[in-house]
Write a protein that holds these residues in place. Structure first.
Motif, PDB file in Angstrom:
ATOM      1  N   THR A  31      18.908  11.298 -39.438  1.00  0.00           N
ATOM      2  CA  THR A  31      18.741  11.032 -38.025  1.00  0.00           C
ATOM      3  C   THR A  31      17.419  10.873 -37.460  1.00  0.00           C
ATOM      4  OG1 THR A  31      18.235  13.405 -37.615  1.00  0.00           O
ATOM      5  CG2 THR A  31      20.390  12.775 -37.577  1.00  0.00           C
ATOM      6  N   LYS A  32      16.372  10.394 -38.326  1.00  0.00           N
ATOM      7  CA  LYS A  32      15.210  10.343 -38.007  1.00  0.00           C
ATOM      8  C   LYS A  32      14.973   9.161 -37.177  1.00  0.00           C
ATOM      9  CE  LYS A  32      13.939   7.235 -41.890  1.00  0.00           C
ATOM     10  NZ  LYS A  32      13.737   7.459 -43.435  1.00  0.00           N
ATOM     11  N   SER A  33      15.856   8.190 -37.024  1.00  0.00           N
ATOM     12  CA  SER A  33      15.483   7.052 -35.961  1.00  0.00           C
ATOM     13  C   SER A  33      16.668   7.220 -34.968  1.00  0.00           C
ATOM     14  CB  SER A  33      15.582   5.812 -36.682  1.00  0.00           C
ATOM     15  OG  SER A  33      16.437   5.521 -37.463  1.00  0.00           O
ATOM     16  N   GLU A  65      16.872  15.025 -42.275  1.00  0.00           N
ATOM     17  CA  GLU A  65      15.645  14.683 -41.736  1.00  0.00           C
ATOM     18  C   GLU A  65      14.753  14.333 -42.781  1.00  0.00           C
ATOM     19  OE1 GLU A  65      13.954  13.441 -39.062  1.00  0.00           O
ATOM     20  OE2 GLU A  65      15.574  13.610 -37.624  1.00  0.00           O
ATOM     21  N   SER A  66      13.790  13.438 -42.435  1.00  0.00           N
ATOM     22  CA  SER A  66      12.522  13.375 -43.493  1.00  0.00           C
ATOM     23  C   SER A  66      11.425  14.107 -43.212  1.00  0.00           C
ATOM     24  CB  SER A  66      12.411  11.864 -43.890  1.00  0.00           C
ATOM     25  OG  SER A  66      12.095  11.332 -42.572  1.00  0.00           O
ATOM     26  N   ARG A  67      11.329  14.715 -41.978  1.00  0.00           N
ATOM     27  CA  ARG A  67      10.046  15.366 -41.562  1.00  0.00           C
ATOM     28  C   ARG A  67      10.223  16.757 -41.002  1.00  0.00           C
ATOM     29  NH1 ARG A  67       7.836  11.264 -37.591  1.00  0.00           N
ATOM     30  NH2 ARG A  67       6.618  12.705 -36.918  1.00  0.00           N
ATOM     31  N   MET A  76      16.682  18.581 -45.761  1.00  0.00           N
ATOM     32  CA  MET A  76      15.460  18.097 -45.770  1.00  0.00           C
ATOM     33  C   MET A  76      15.181  17.116 -46.705  1.00  0.00           C
ATOM     34  SD  MET A  76      12.311  17.861 -44.436  1.00  0.00           S
ATOM     35  CE  MET A  76      10.892  17.113 -45.033  1.00  0.00           C
ATOM     36  N   VAL A  77      15.161  15.778 -46.581  1.00  0.00           N
ATOM     37  CA  VAL A  77      14.996  14.830 -47.617  1.00  0.00           C
ATOM     38  C   VAL A  77      14.025  14.017 -47.676  1.00  0.00           C
ATOM     39  CG1 VAL A  77      17.773  14.219 -47.184  1.00  0.00           C
ATOM     40  CG2 VAL A  77      15.797  12.761 -45.821  1.00  0.00           C
ATOM     41  N   GLY A  78      12.848  14.377 -46.765  1.00  0.00           N
ATOM     42  CA  GLY A  78      11.671  13.615 -47.092  1.00  0.00           C
ATOM     43  C   GLY A  78      10.789  14.717 -47.738  1.00  0.00           C
ATOM     44  N   THR A 111      17.069  10.840 -55.954  1.00  0.00           N
ATOM     45  CA  THR A 111      16.017   9.895 -56.033  1.00  0.00           C
ATOM     46  C   THR A 111      16.177   8.663 -55.201  1.00  0.00           C
ATOM     47  OG1 THR A 111      14.731   8.397 -57.816  1.00  0.00           O
ATOM     48  CG2 THR A 111      17.231   8.064 -57.361  1.00  0.00           C
ATOM     49  N   MET A 112      15.181   7.927 -54.937  1.00  0.00           N
ATOM     50  CA  MET A 112      15.200   6.824 -53.964  1.00  0.00           C
ATOM     51  C   MET A 112      14.923   5.520 -54.621  1.00  0.00           C
ATOM     52  SD  MET A 112      12.895   8.218 -50.886  1.00  0.00           S
ATOM     53  CE  MET A 112      12.858   7.017 -49.737  1.00  0.00           C
ATOM     54  N   ALA A 113      15.690   4.616 -54.481  1.00  0.00           N
ATOM     55  CA  ALA A 113      15.509   3.445 -55.293  1.00  0.00           C
ATOM     56  C   ALA A 113      14.134   2.595 -54.742  1.00  0.00           C
ATOM     57  CB  ALA A 113      16.547   2.315 -55.192  1.00  0.00           C
ATOM     58  N   GLY A 126      21.078   6.881 -52.913  1.00  0.00           N
ATOM     59  CA  GLY A 126      22.003   5.837 -52.053  1.00  0.00           C
ATOM     60  C   GLY A 126      21.413   5.916 -50.616  1.00  0.00           C
ATOM     61  N   MET A 127      20.805   5.176 -49.915  1.00  0.00           N
ATOM     62  CA  MET A 127      20.845   4.820 -48.686  1.00  0.00           C
ATOM     63  C   MET A 127      21.495   3.578 -48.097  1.00  0.00           C
ATOM     64  SD  MET A 127      16.563   6.032 -49.128  1.00  0.00           S
ATOM     65  CE  MET A 127      16.089   4.665 -47.756  1.00  0.00           C
ATOM     66  N   SER A 128      21.270   3.261 -46.656  1.00  0.00           N
ATOM     67  CA  SER A 128      22.051   2.530 -46.059  1.00  0.00           C
ATOM     68  C   SER A 128      22.041   1.009 -47.142  1.00  0.00           C
ATOM     69  CB  SER A 128      21.446   1.897 -44.733  1.00  0.00           C
ATOM     70  OG  SER A 128      21.709   3.046 -43.821  1.00  0.00           O
ATOM     71  N   GLN A 129      21.074   0.632 -47.507  1.00  0.00           N
ATOM     72  CA  GLN A 129      21.080  -0.703 -48.306  1.00  0.00           C
ATOM     73  C   GLN A 129      21.549  -0.797 -49.558  1.00  0.00           C
ATOM     74  OE1 GLN A 129      16.877  -2.768 -48.472  1.00  0.00           O
ATOM     75  NE2 GLN A 129      16.348  -1.082 -50.068  1.00  0.00           N
ATOM     76  N   ILE A 160      25.143  10.942 -50.564  1.00  0.00           N
ATOM     77  CA  ILE A 160      24.355   9.618 -50.021  1.00  0.00           C
ATOM     78  C   ILE A 160      23.624   9.836 -48.754  1.00  0.00           C
ATOM     79  CG2 ILE A 160      25.845   7.941 -51.515  1.00  0.00           C
ATOM     80  CD1 ILE A 160      27.123   7.213 -48.512  1.00  0.00           C
ATOM     81  N   ARG A 161      22.533   9.573 -48.440  1.00  0.00           N
ATOM     82  CA  ARG A 161      21.973   9.618 -47.279  1.00  0.00           C
ATOM     83  C   ARG A 161      21.736   8.573 -46.441  1.00  0.00           C
ATOM     84  NH1 ARG A 161      18.631  10.770 -51.911  1.00  0.00           N
ATOM     85  NH2 ARG A 161      17.483   8.884 -51.111  1.00  0.00           N
ATOM     86  N   ILE A 162      22.315   8.382 -45.534  1.00  0.00           N
ATOM     87  CA  ILE A 162      22.579   7.214 -44.458  1.00  0.00           C
ATOM     88  C   ILE A 162      22.011   7.542 -43.314  1.00  0.00           C
ATOM     89  CG2 ILE A 162      24.444   5.524 -43.711  1.00  0.00           C
ATOM     90  CD1 ILE A 162      24.330   5.677 -46.727  1.00  0.00           C
ATOM     91  N   GLY A 163      21.031   6.338 -42.762  1.00  0.00           N
ATOM     92  CA  GLY A 163      20.603   6.505 -41.421  1.00  0.00           C
ATOM     93  C   GLY A 163      21.007   5.160 -40.794  1.00  0.00           C
ATOM     94  N   THR A 164      20.372   4.186 -41.031  1.00  0.00           N
ATOM     95  CA  THR A 164      20.585   2.911 -40.238  1.00  0.00           C
ATOM     96  C   THR A 164      22.160   2.494 -40.110  1.00  0.00           C
ATOM     97  OG1 THR A 164      18.428   2.072 -41.276  1.00  0.00           O
ATOM     98  CG2 THR A 164      19.889   0.544 -40.138  1.00  0.00           C
ATOM     99  N   ALA A 165      22.815   2.604 -41.177  1.00  0.00           N
ATOM    100  CA  ALA A 165      24.071   1.952 -41.280  1.00  0.00           C
ATOM    101  C   ALA A 165      25.155   3.008 -40.278  1.00  0.00           C
ATOM    102  CB  ALA A 165      24.651   1.929 -42.690  1.00  0.00           C
TER     103      ALA A 165
HETATM  104  C1  LIG Z   1      15.094   7.442 -43.908  1.00  0.00           C
HETATM  105  C2  LIG Z   1      15.654   8.047 -45.173  1.00  0.00           C
HETATM  106  C3  LIG Z   1      17.266   7.838 -45.433  1.00  0.00           C
HETATM  107  C4  LIG Z   1      18.150   6.889 -44.805  1.00  0.00           C
HETATM  108  O1  LIG Z   1      17.512   5.720 -44.770  1.00  0.00           O
HETATM  109  P1  LIG Z   1      18.409   4.368 -44.147  1.00  0.00           P
HETATM  110  O2  LIG Z   1      18.061   3.208 -44.694  1.00  0.00           O
HETATM  111  O3  LIG Z   1      18.073   4.328 -42.599  1.00  0.00           O
HETATM  112  O4  LIG Z   1      19.784   4.546 -44.427  1.00  0.00           O
HETATM  113  C5  LIG Z   1      17.638   8.150 -46.509  1.00  0.00           C
HETATM  114  N1  LIG Z   1      16.588   9.146 -47.315  1.00  0.00           N
HETATM  115  C6  LIG Z   1      15.503   9.207 -47.213  1.00  0.00           C
HETATM  116  C7  LIG Z   1      14.593  10.335 -48.031  1.00  0.00           C
HETATM  117  C8  LIG Z   1      14.798   8.637 -46.005  1.00  0.00           C
HETATM  118  O5  LIG Z   1      13.732   8.936 -45.694  1.00  0.00           O
END
Ligand SMILES: *Cc1c(COP(=O)(O)O)cnc(C)c1O
Length: 235
Positions: A40-42, A61-63, A86-88, A170-172, A211-214, A227-232
């Motif tokens: 939900t960060k944005s 949330e990442s913060r 908490m993902v950040g 992990t994050m790519a 996995g994130m939006s992209q 999966i952790r999805i914000g933008t999409a």
């Molecule tokens: C912001 C964030 C996401 C989501 O990113 P989007 O590209 O908006 O889907 C997922 N994981 C982490 C750790 C983030 O900071």
């Protein structure tokens, strides 16, 4: 009632679910579930509320401070069923508000952080679910422990009695492209297999948060369970 962001968010959610289903089918995992964490960060509070009203319960949330604030705001409007994640990157001095919100911590990236979490959980009389964040893309600026530490550290975390290790995260690389993302996700899956093979963490140790939006369709093909999805979702 005004339609607000609800129709848009519902359509976005349907699209994400559809693409997950396609990825599961492509990789022969059609019988498996993938949990969507809505990051939900944005996002505006209205949009988050719309998502919760649609029955979605997992928010991320990442913060730390923002997580605590949003948890409070949503609770005031009836979001009691929400599970926060908490993902950040989490600093040791911000552990408390995150635990008080009942969040699952996806970003444990050092033994010291794990020990601080364990200590706080002990004081609060709770057990917290955590994941170990691994840097699979070999980028120096990224958080997460090195791949080489990703079997030994789970073993140590599992000795902390107030923490339950439930997986790896992990994050790519942001601009690494599709092939690099696939390699990172595949590496995380192999690490989880290694950890499980060593008998570390038991049955609970089974999640791959990647996995994130992209890149989430690729992550699902490579075995993501979360999966952790914000933008999409919120665009
Ligand atoms: C912001 C964030 C996401 C989501 O990113 P989007 O590209 O908006 O889907 C997922 N994981 C982490 C750790 C983030 O900071």
């Amino acid at each position: 009632m005004a339609s607000g962001p609800k129709a848009r968010i519902a359509a976005n959610l349907a699209t994400v679910r559809q693409r997950i289903a396609e990825s599961l089918a492509r990789s022969g995992r059609s019988d498996q579930d993938v949990k969507i964490i809505a990051v939900t960060k944005s996002a505006e509070l209205d949009a988050i509320r719309a998502l919760v009203e649609l029955g979605h319960t997992d928010l991320g949330e990442s913060r730390a401070i923002q997580l605590a604030e949003r948890a409070e705001q949503l609770q005031a409007t009836g979001g009691a069923a929400v599970q926060w994640h908490m993902v950040g990157h989490l600093q040791r001095n911000k552990v408390r508000p995150v635990l008080e919100a009942g969040a699952v911590i996806h970003s444990v990236d050092s033994l010291r952080l794990a020990e601080e979490l364990n200590h706080r959980c002990e004081q609060m009389g709770i057990v917290s679910d955590v994941l170990l964040q691994v840097n699979c893309s070999q980028e120096s600026q990224k958080f997460g422990v090195a791949v080489g530490a990703a079997v030994h550290l789970p073993e140590l975390i599992c000795t902390l009695r107030q923490l339950r290790l439930v997986g790896l995260m992990t994050m790519a690389a942001i601009d690494g492209g599709t092939d690099a993302a696939r390699r990172s996700f595949g590496r995380l899956r192999e690490l989880l297999e290694d950890v499980r093979h060593e008998g570390i963490g038991g049955e609970a140790m089974r999640h791959l948060s990647m996995g994130m939006s992209q890149d989430y369709p690729i992550a699902v093909e490579e075995g993501a369970t979360i999966i952790r999805i914000g933008t999409a979702l919120f665009q």
